[in-house]
Each structure stands twice: as structure tokens, then as C-alpha cells.
Design a protein around this motif. Structure first.
Motif, PDB file in Angstrom:
ATOM      1  N   VAL A  35       0.872  -1.175   0.000  1.00  0.00           N
ATOM      2  CA  VAL A  35       0.000   0.000   0.000  1.00  0.00           C
ATOM      3  C   VAL A  35       0.907   1.222   0.000  1.00  0.00           C
ATOM      4  CG1 VAL A  35      -1.792   1.302   1.205  1.00  0.00           C
ATOM      5  CG2 VAL A  35      -1.806  -1.211   1.291  1.00  0.00           C
ATOM      6  N   VAL A  36       0.793   2.043  -1.048  1.00  0.00           N
ATOM      7  CA  VAL A  36       1.531   3.297  -1.140  1.00  0.00           C
ATOM      8  C   VAL A  36       0.553   4.414  -0.815  1.00  0.00           C
ATOM      9  CG1 VAL A  36       2.786   4.891  -2.643  1.00  0.00           C
ATOM     10  CG2 VAL A  36       3.117   2.420  -2.896  1.00  0.00           C
ATOM     11  N   GLY A  37       0.928   5.267   0.110  1.00  0.00           N
ATOM     12  CA  GLY A  37       0.084   6.400   0.463  1.00  0.00           C
ATOM     13  C   GLY A  37       0.872   7.681   0.366  1.00  0.00           C
ATOM     14  N   SER A  38       0.339   8.632  -0.393  1.00  0.00           N
ATOM     15  CA  SER A  38       1.014   9.912  -0.604  1.00  0.00           C
ATOM     16  C   SER A  38       0.319  11.014   0.189  1.00  0.00           C
ATOM     17  CB  SER A  38       0.995  10.239  -2.099  1.00  0.00           C
ATOM     18  OG  SER A  38       1.664  11.454  -2.346  1.00  0.00           O
ATOM     19  N   SER A  39       1.038  11.648   1.108  1.00  0.00           N
ATOM     20  CA  SER A  39       0.551  12.763   1.900  1.00  0.00           C
ATOM     21  C   SER A  39      -0.715  12.367   2.671  1.00  0.00           C
ATOM     22  CB  SER A  39       0.347  13.991   1.003  1.00  0.00           C
ATOM     23  OG  SER A  39       0.112  15.134   1.782  1.00  0.00           O
ATOM     24  N   ARG A  40      -1.867  12.937   2.337  1.00  0.00           N
ATOM     25  CA  ARG A  40      -3.114  12.554   3.003  1.00  0.00           C
ATOM     26  C   ARG A  40      -3.389  11.071   2.757  1.00  0.00           C
ATOM     27  NH1 ARG A  40      -8.613  12.506   1.308  1.00  0.00           N
ATOM     28  NH2 ARG A  40     -10.111  12.875   2.982  1.00  0.00           N
ATOM     29  N   GLY A  41      -3.038  10.577   1.572  1.00  0.00           N
ATOM     30  CA  GLY A  41      -3.187   9.161   1.284  1.00  0.00           C
ATOM     31  C   GLY A  41      -2.327   8.299   2.205  1.00  0.00           C
ATOM     32  N   GLY A  42      -1.223   8.856   2.688  1.00  0.00           N
ATOM     33  CA  GLY A  42      -0.397   8.161   3.671  1.00  0.00           C
ATOM     34  C   GLY A  42      -1.133   8.007   4.990  1.00  0.00           C
ATOM     35  N   ALA A  43      -1.844   9.057   5.380  1.00  0.00           N
ATOM     36  CA  ALA A  43      -2.657   8.981   6.597  1.00  0.00           C
ATOM     37  C   ALA A  43      -3.791   7.979   6.410  1.00  0.00           C
ATOM     38  CB  ALA A  43      -3.201  10.360   6.951  1.00  0.00           C
ATOM     39  N   VAL A  44      -4.394   7.969   5.224  1.00  0.00           N
ATOM     40  CA  VAL A  44      -5.434   6.978   4.932  1.00  0.00           C
ATOM     41  C   VAL A  44      -4.841   5.572   5.067  1.00  0.00           C
ATOM     42  CG1 VAL A  44      -6.979   6.041   3.158  1.00  0.00           C
ATOM     43  CG2 VAL A  44      -6.784   8.523   3.437  1.00  0.00           C
ATOM     44  N   ALA A  45      -3.670   5.357   4.462  1.00  0.00           N
ATOM     45  CA  ALA A  45      -3.012   4.044   4.514  1.00  0.00           C
ATOM     46  C   ALA A  45      -2.756   3.605   5.957  1.00  0.00           C
ATOM     47  CB  ALA A  45      -1.696   4.083   3.733  1.00  0.00           C
ATOM     48  N   MET A  46      -2.384   4.540   6.806  1.00  0.00           N
ATOM     49  CA  MET A  46      -2.116   4.223   8.205  1.00  0.00           C
ATOM     50  C   MET A  46      -3.382   3.838   8.954  1.00  0.00           C
ATOM     51  SD  MET A  46       0.615   7.223   9.163  1.00  0.00           S
ATOM     52  CE  MET A  46       0.539   6.903  10.937  1.00  0.00           C
ATOM     53  N   ASN A  47      -4.542   4.252   8.449  1.00  0.00           N
ATOM     54  CA  ASN A  47      -5.805   4.051   9.153  1.00  0.00           C
ATOM     55  C   ASN A  47      -6.640   2.893   8.608  1.00  0.00           C
ATOM     56  OD1 ASN A  47      -6.476   6.274  11.349  1.00  0.00           O
ATOM     57  ND2 ASN A  47      -5.162   7.189   9.795  1.00  0.00           N
ATOM     58  N   ILE A  48      -6.077   2.111   7.669  1.00  0.00           N
ATOM     59  CA  ILE A  48      -6.789   0.918   7.217  1.00  0.00           C
ATOM     60  C   ILE A  48      -6.140  -0.321   7.828  1.00  0.00           C
ATOM     61  CG2 ILE A  48      -7.535   2.002   5.057  1.00  0.00           C
ATOM     62  CD1 ILE A  48      -5.470   0.192   3.586  1.00  0.00           C
ATOM     63  N   GLN A  49      -6.880  -1.409   7.838  1.00  0.00           N
ATOM     64  CA  GLN A  49      -6.342  -2.692   8.277  1.00  0.00           C
ATOM     65  C   GLN A  49      -5.665  -3.315   7.067  1.00  0.00           C
ATOM     66  OE1 GLN A  49      -6.460  -3.657  11.539  1.00  0.00           O
ATOM     67  NE2 GLN A  49      -7.315  -1.597  11.766  1.00  0.00           N
ATOM     68  N   SER A  50      -4.323  -3.270   7.045  1.00  0.00           N
ATOM     69  CA  SER A  50      -3.582  -3.668   5.853  1.00  0.00           C
ATOM     70  C   SER A  50      -2.877  -5.011   5.993  1.00  0.00           C
ATOM     71  CB  SER A  50      -2.584  -2.573   5.463  1.00  0.00           C
ATOM     72  OG  SER A  50      -1.712  -2.289   6.538  1.00  0.00           O
ATOM     73  N   GLY A  51      -3.215  -5.751   7.025  1.00  0.00           N
ATOM     74  CA  GLY A  51      -2.683  -7.103   7.161  1.00  0.00           C
ATOM     75  C   GLY A  51      -1.178  -7.183   7.021  1.00  0.00           C
ATOM     76  N   ASP A  52      -0.717  -8.092   6.157  1.00  0.00           N
ATOM     77  CA  ASP A  52       0.715  -8.290   5.948  1.00  0.00           C
ATOM     78  C   ASP A  52       1.292  -7.414   4.847  1.00  0.00           C
ATOM     79  OD1 ASP A  52       0.806 -10.230   7.922  1.00  0.00           O
ATOM     80  OD2 ASP A  52       0.395 -11.863   6.517  1.00  0.00           O
ATOM     81  N   ALA A  53       0.463  -6.598   4.221  1.00  0.00           N
ATOM     82  CA  ALA A  53       0.956  -5.737   3.139  1.00  0.00           C
ATOM     83  C   ALA A  53       1.950  -4.713   3.687  1.00  0.00           C
ATOM     84  CB  ALA A  53      -0.203  -5.024   2.451  1.00  0.00           C
ATOM     85  N   LYS A  54       2.963  -4.454   2.908  1.00  0.00           N
ATOM     86  CA  LYS A  54       3.966  -3.454   3.268  1.00  0.00           C
ATOM     87  C   LYS A  54       3.383  -2.064   3.030  1.00  0.00           C
ATOM     88  CE  LYS A  54       8.715  -2.254   2.112  1.00  0.00           C
ATOM     89  NZ  LYS A  54       9.860  -2.691   1.311  1.00  0.00           N
ATOM     90  N   LEU A  55       3.710  -1.118   3.885  1.00  0.00           N
ATOM     91  CA  LEU A  55       3.328   0.281   3.682  1.00  0.00           C
ATOM     92  C   LEU A  55       4.530   1.062   3.174  1.00  0.00           C
ATOM     93  CD1 LEU A  55       1.246   1.234   6.872  1.00  0.00           C
ATOM     94  CD2 LEU A  55       0.409   0.452   4.655  1.00  0.00           C
ATOM     95  N   VAL A  56       4.308   1.850   2.128  1.00  0.00           N
ATOM     96  CA  VAL A  56       5.298   2.798   1.633  1.00  0.00           C
ATOM     97  C   VAL A  56       4.609   4.155   1.689  1.00  0.00           C
ATOM     98  CG1 VAL A  56       6.713   3.534  -0.312  1.00  0.00           C
ATOM     99  CG2 VAL A  56       6.426   1.095   0.153  1.00  0.00           C
ATOM    100  N   LEU A  57       5.064   4.996   2.602  1.00  0.00           N
ATOM    101  CA  LEU A  57       4.419   6.287   2.842  1.00  0.00           C
ATOM    102  C   LEU A  57       5.280   7.409   2.284  1.00  0.00           C
ATOM    103  CD1 LEU A  57       3.280   5.651   6.527  1.00  0.00           C
ATOM    104  CD2 LEU A  57       2.024   5.176   4.407  1.00  0.00           C
ATOM    105  N   LEU A  58       4.647   8.293   1.513  1.00  0.00           N
ATOM    106  CA  LEU A  58       5.327   9.418   0.891  1.00  0.00           C
ATOM    107  C   LEU A  58       4.866  10.690   1.577  1.00  0.00           C
ATOM    108  CD1 LEU A  58       4.601   8.324  -2.800  1.00  0.00           C
ATOM    109  CD2 LEU A  58       6.493   7.584  -1.334  1.00  0.00           C
TER     110      LEU A  58
END
Length: 152
Positions: free
Chosen positions: A57-80
């Protein structure tokens, strides 16, 4: 690799970042997120995650905050340049997370990502200083995003 890309505030699907990842052979899911309703953006992102089960899951800016607030299981987070202090309730990220941020960012302070990495107990190598501005749409930040998604 399947990547869920969550765009930033006042951004749209199909921009430079998802196009770059797709050109490098990745399947990119890039839903339209509403600008004015953060909770709705999280619900949309969660539904897309649940439906597609992406590897990253790649989240850019506000999308990064969205990414942090979902249940993403084992998926890697890449936050911009994640705007986690402005949106949502998540204050830490999982251990496999990589954060890319420009020290010259004039929208989200670099110090916010330093604080997030520290609070989350991430290794210093997980916060990558790259780029000349908030957008991270130049060649070097795009390459670093790709490498982070691919686990390099």
C-alpha cells in the motif's frame, strides 16, 4: 506485484506515481478518494484493500494517513510525506513500513516523519530522505518509491 496507491489531498488517480509503477510492470489499484471526507476515504481504501489484497500500500501525503488508518494485514506500507498529524487517528506504523520524505517539503514537515519513525520503532534506514519538494514526482523519488515497493 499488486499495489494499492492512495493519492493525496486534491490529487487524482492516474497521476505520475501510479503511472510510473504500472510502467514498471506492477498492477496498480488507484481509487478516487474524496477530499472533504477522511472517514469515507478510509472506507473506500479499506474496501479496495479487501477486494484486491495488494502486496504493498503506497500512500502519498493525506493518502499516507489513509493508509495508516486501514487494516492492511501483511501488506507493506510505503508512505510518501505522510500527513498523519493532520488526518486520522493512527500514530504509529507497522515494522515493515518505509517512509520517503523530502527535507525541503513545505506542506508536511520532515520532522513529522522523523517523529513517526521514532514512535513506531522503525530502523533509521526506514526513513529515506529524497526529493526536492512535497510531491516526490521527480525521477529520483520515483525510483526510490519503486525500490521501496519491491523491497530493495
Amino acid at each position: 506485484m499488486k499495489i494499492l496507491l492512495l493519492h493525496g489531498w486534491h490529487s487524482v488517480p492516474g497521476g505520475v506515481k501510479p503511472t510510473f509503477l504500472a510502467k514498471h510492470g506492477h498492477e496498480v489499484i488507484n481509487p478516487k478518494l474524496p477530499d472533504e471526507d477522511f472517514e469515507q476515504a478510509v472506507r473506500i481504501a479499506q474496501a479496495e484493500f479487501d477486494k484486491h489484497q495488494p502486496d504493498v500500500v503506497v500512500g502519498s501525503s493525506r493518502g499516507g494517513a489513509v493508509a495508516m488508518n486501514i487494516q492492511s494485514g501483511d501488506a507493506k506500507l510505503v508512505l510518501l510525506c505522510p500527513a498523519w498529524k493532520k488526518f486520522g487517528t493512527a500514530k504509529t506504523v507497522k515494522p515493515s513500513t518505509v517512509i520517503l520524505h523530502s527535507r525541503a517539503d513545505d506542506v508536511v514537515p520532515f520532522a513529522d516523519s522523523e517523529e513517526l519513525a521514532k514512535k513506531s520503532g522503525l530502523p533509521t534506514s526506514a526513513l529515506i530522505e529524497v526529493g526536492n519538494d512535497h510531491r516526490l514526482a521527480d525521477p529520483e523519488p520515483l525510483r526510490r518509491m519503486l525500490r521501496a515497493c519491491e523491497g530493495q
